[in-house]
Write an enzyme that holds these catalytic residues in place. Structure first.
Site, PDB file in Angstrom:
ATOM      1  N   LYS A 199       0.867  -1.182   0.000  1.00 48.74           N
ATOM      2  CA  LYS A 199       0.000   0.000   0.000  1.00 48.74           C
ATOM      3  C   LYS A 199       0.897   1.223   0.000  1.00 48.74           C
ATOM      4  O   LYS A 199       2.053   1.153   0.459  1.00 48.74           O
ATOM      5  CB  LYS A 199      -0.877   0.018   1.255  1.00 48.74           C
ATOM      6  CG  LYS A 199      -2.141   0.811   1.077  1.00 48.74           C
ATOM      7  CD  LYS A 199      -3.207  -0.028   0.389  1.00 48.74           C
ATOM      8  CE  LYS A 199      -4.496   0.710   0.210  1.00 48.74           C
ATOM      9  NZ  LYS A 199      -5.570  -0.192  -0.234  1.00 48.74           N
ATOM     10  N   ASP A 204      -7.007   4.140  -4.635  1.00 45.47           N
ATOM     11  CA  ASP A 204      -7.618   3.957  -3.307  1.00 45.47           C
ATOM     12  C   ASP A 204      -8.277   5.291  -2.970  1.00 45.47           C
ATOM     13  O   ASP A 204      -8.511   6.110  -3.866  1.00 45.47           O
ATOM     14  CB  ASP A 204      -6.559   3.543  -2.270  1.00 45.47           C
ATOM     15  CG  ASP A 204      -7.186   3.097  -0.948  1.00 45.47           C
ATOM     16  OD1 ASP A 204      -7.762   1.998  -0.906  1.00 45.47           O
ATOM     17  OD2 ASP A 204      -7.118   3.849   0.047  1.00 45.47           O
TER      18      ASP A 204
HETATM   19  P1  NAD Z   1     -13.153   7.663  -2.482  1.00 45.93           P
HETATM   20  O1  NAD Z   1     -12.138   8.701  -2.231  1.00 45.93           O
HETATM   21  O2  NAD Z   1     -13.635   7.425  -3.859  1.00 45.93           O
HETATM   22  O3  NAD Z   1     -14.457   7.966  -1.583  1.00 45.93           O
HETATM   23  C1  NAD Z   1     -14.393   8.134  -0.202  1.00 45.93           C
HETATM   24  C2  NAD Z   1     -15.776   8.493   0.312  1.00 45.93           C
HETATM   25  O4  NAD Z   1     -15.734   8.559   1.743  1.00 45.93           O
HETATM   26  C3  NAD Z   1     -16.259   9.880  -0.158  1.00 45.93           C
HETATM   27  O5  NAD Z   1     -17.655   9.822  -0.437  1.00 45.93           O
HETATM   28  C4  NAD Z   1     -16.008  10.774   1.057  1.00 45.93           C
HETATM   29  O6  NAD Z   1     -16.863  11.895   1.104  1.00 45.93           O
HETATM   30  C5  NAD Z   1     -16.310   9.768   2.175  1.00 45.93           C
HETATM   31  N1  NAD Z   1     -15.722  10.197   3.452  1.00 45.93           N
HETATM   32  C6  NAD Z   1     -14.470  10.620   3.679  1.00 45.93           C
HETATM   33  N2  NAD Z   1     -14.327  10.980   4.977  1.00 45.93           N
HETATM   34  C7  NAD Z   1     -15.524  10.754   5.557  1.00 45.93           C
HETATM   35  C8  NAD Z   1     -16.033  10.938   6.856  1.00 45.93           C
HETATM   36  N3  NAD Z   1     -15.262  11.416   7.832  1.00 45.93           N
HETATM   37  N4  NAD Z   1     -17.326  10.601   7.100  1.00 45.93           N
HETATM   38  C9  NAD Z   1     -18.119  10.131   6.126  1.00 45.93           C
HETATM   39  N5  NAD Z   1     -17.702   9.935   4.863  1.00 45.93           N
HETATM   40  C10 NAD Z   1     -16.426  10.252   4.591  1.00 45.93           C
HETATM   41  O7  NAD Z   1     -12.573   6.319  -1.828  1.00 45.93           O
HETATM   42  P2  NAD Z   1     -12.919   4.817  -2.208  1.00 45.93           P
HETATM   43  O8  NAD Z   1     -11.980   4.372  -3.264  1.00 45.93           O
HETATM   44  O9  NAD Z   1     -14.377   4.698  -2.387  1.00 45.93           O
HETATM   45  O10 NAD Z   1     -12.454   4.069  -0.873  1.00 45.93           O
HETATM   46  C11 NAD Z   1     -13.312   3.941   0.261  1.00 45.93           C
HETATM   47  C12 NAD Z   1     -12.803   2.817   1.144  1.00 45.93           C
HETATM   48  O11 NAD Z   1     -12.768   1.599   0.401  1.00 45.93           O
HETATM   49  C13 NAD Z   1     -11.388   3.000   1.710  1.00 45.93           C
HETATM   50  O12 NAD Z   1     -11.332   2.388   2.978  1.00 45.93           O
HETATM   51  C14 NAD Z   1     -10.540   2.192   0.733  1.00 45.93           C
HETATM   52  O13 NAD Z   1      -9.314   1.757   1.307  1.00 45.93           O
HETATM   53  C15 NAD Z   1     -11.462   1.029   0.465  1.00 45.93           C
HETATM   54  N6  NAD Z   1     -11.160   0.286  -0.760  1.00 45.93           N
HETATM   55  C16 NAD Z   1     -11.182   0.914  -1.980  1.00 45.93           C
HETATM   56  C17 NAD Z   1     -10.929   0.173  -3.128  1.00 45.93           C
HETATM   57  C18 NAD Z   1     -11.023   0.774  -4.506  1.00 45.93           C
HETATM   58  O14 NAD Z   1     -10.988   0.011  -5.478  1.00 45.93           O
HETATM   59  N7  NAD Z   1     -11.176   2.077  -4.649  1.00 45.93           N
HETATM   60  C19 NAD Z   1     -10.614  -1.190  -3.032  1.00 45.93           C
HETATM   61  C20 NAD Z   1     -10.601  -1.801  -1.770  1.00 45.93           C
HETATM   62  C21 NAD Z   1     -10.891  -1.041  -0.649  1.00 45.93           C
END
Ligand code: NAD
Length: 420
Positions: A106, A146
């Protein structure tokens, strides 16, 4: 102890517990208890004002016994070494659980991307990639999106890396990064993969209890890549998404939100707050909603000892990484709440990243239908194995997932031996 240090300690505790359950060889246990490589890079970035700022970036390579290091790049103000260590550890176990030929890594940069213009972000991505140099590579360490990063940034990352290669190597090195735009060699279905995978894992869990998703209610925290695609898929599967929260606020509509409209609204307005036909609610009210399913799809440590007692959902899908602290997880287990652990629930992203890597390697392009079918089958295969471990070991679904991954890692180490 900082919250990220606590996060890494919890990630290590999960590994330790699984190692204990399978009486893991102490040498393998010692190897898996921390990352193989930890890289910190400091690099200058020019702001649009002309000023230069020094930024710090990380890449943690946890383990590569199963294949090249693999894991996302996070741009968020909270990024630090311990957070990235925890996330890299989870990647090793996630890839092992879903049987991908990848290890775990990561990385990230501690910035709030909203404070950077597009041109500044491009310079951050390119300079960070340049600083990583030979520490990433298509057969060595493969980044992906991510939180705070997206397909466009993966395109810049790939382009920067390819420009450091000789002309004869460039085409073949596109797979140095996954989650790219489709036009640059990305896979169809990658953008939706994590959210869809989480929805498929929930459907499997409901199937185990002979229950239908149809008409059940769900609240989703996070409406970015993962949360929005989970919402779209769950409503496609018949659920009523009655509440959504993001960094700007939470909204609720008792009979269900129109998710396609909400996606458009959120894209146009930078978030879900202010969406018409829904009432604004507080974060506390959001977590305490009387819904069937809760899907945390934003940040770590959102369900804690502080708010766990208010939770009324009976099913939780950890679409985010580490959204439930260890104390809260114990309370939920005790209360009989079914939790699909993050290394299973959000594995769809890395599964389709692997498909992208294979398609790049073979100069092929699979159809969206083919990608989605393979994704669903791979997630369901892992769900079956976790369910079987859970029954045979009489443990939580989280412990079962870690044990299932740990058994493979242990077997591979014992077959290969430890050099020298
Ligand atoms: P992203 O940046 O696209 O979206 C993040 C979302 O979380 C946004 O809607 C933001 O407004 C919200 N957010 C941020 N802080 C917040 C808070 N304090 N309270 C409420 N909402 C809040 O990110 P993503 O890619 O959707 O990733 C989200 C999670 O999924 C992370 O934990 C990431 O590690 C995990 N993840 C993502 C992927 C991927 O393919 N993108 C894969 C595996 C895991």
């Amino acid at each position: 102890m900082t919250s990220s240090a606590k996060l890494f300690r919890e990630a290590t505790a999960n590994v330790e517990a699984a190692a204990h359950s399978i009486a893991m060889d102490p040498k393998v246990r010692a190897i898996l208890s921390g990352p193989m490589n930890e890289l910190i890079v400091n690099f200058p970035v020019q702001r649009d004002s002309g000023d230069y700022e020094m930024l710090q970036g990380y890449r943690i390579q946890h383990n590569n016994i199963l294949g090249p290091y693999k894991g996302g790049m996070r741009f968020h103000a909270s990024v630090d070494l311990d957070e990235v260590r925890a996330l890299a550890t989870w990647m090793t176990f996630k890839c092992a659980l879903v049987r991908l030929p990848f290890g775990g890594a990561k990385g990230g940069v501690a910035i709030d991307p909203h404070n950077f213009s597009d041109t500044e972000l491009e310079r951050v991505v390119r300079r960070f990639t340049h600083s990583l140099g030979e520490n990433i590579g298509p057969e060595f360490d493969i980044p992906a999106p991510d939180m705070g990063t997206d397909a466009r940034m993966m395109g810049w990352m790939m382009d920067t890396y390819l420009n450091s290669r000789g002309p004869g190597e460039r085409q073949n090195a596109r797979r140095v990064v996954t989650g790219k735009p489709v036009e640059l060699g990305g896979s169809l279905g990658r953008a939706a993969a994590t959210g869809r995978g989480a929805a498929y894992a929930l459907r499997h869990l409901y199937g185990e209890f002979d229950r239908s998703l149809d008409g059940d209610t769900v609240a989703i925290q996070g409406f970015g890549n993962v949360g929005s695609h989970a919402a779209l898929t769950l409503s496609e599967l018949g659920m009523d998404v009655v509440a959504v929260a993001d960094v700007g606020g939470a909204i609720h509509h008792e009979t269900g939100l129109d998710i396609e409209k909400l996606v458009r609204f959120s894209q146009e307005n930078g978030g879900v707050a202010g969406y018409p036909n829904a009432e604004p609610i507080s974060t506390e009210e959001f977590f305490a909603l009387d819904v069937d399913v809760l899907v945390p799809a934003a940040l770590e440590a959102q369900i804690t000892a502080h708010n766990v007692d208010s939770i009324r959902a009976r099913w939780i899908v950890e679409a985010a990484n580490g959204p439930i602290t260890a104390e809260a997880a114990a309370v939920l287990d005790h209360g009989g709440v079914e939790v699909i652990p993050d290394i299973l629930a959000n594995s769809g992203g890395v599964i389709v990243s692997y498909y992208e890597w294979v398609q790049n390697k073979t100069s092929d392009q699979w159809s969206a239908v083919d990608v989605d079918r393979r994704l669903r089958d791979t997630v369901w295969d892992a769900c079956d194995r976790v369910a079987a471990q859970r029954v045979s070991r009489a443990c939580s679904r989280r412990q079962a997932a870690y044990i299932e991954a740990a058994e493979l890692l242990q077997t591979v180490y014992s077959l290969r031996g430890i050099f020298p």
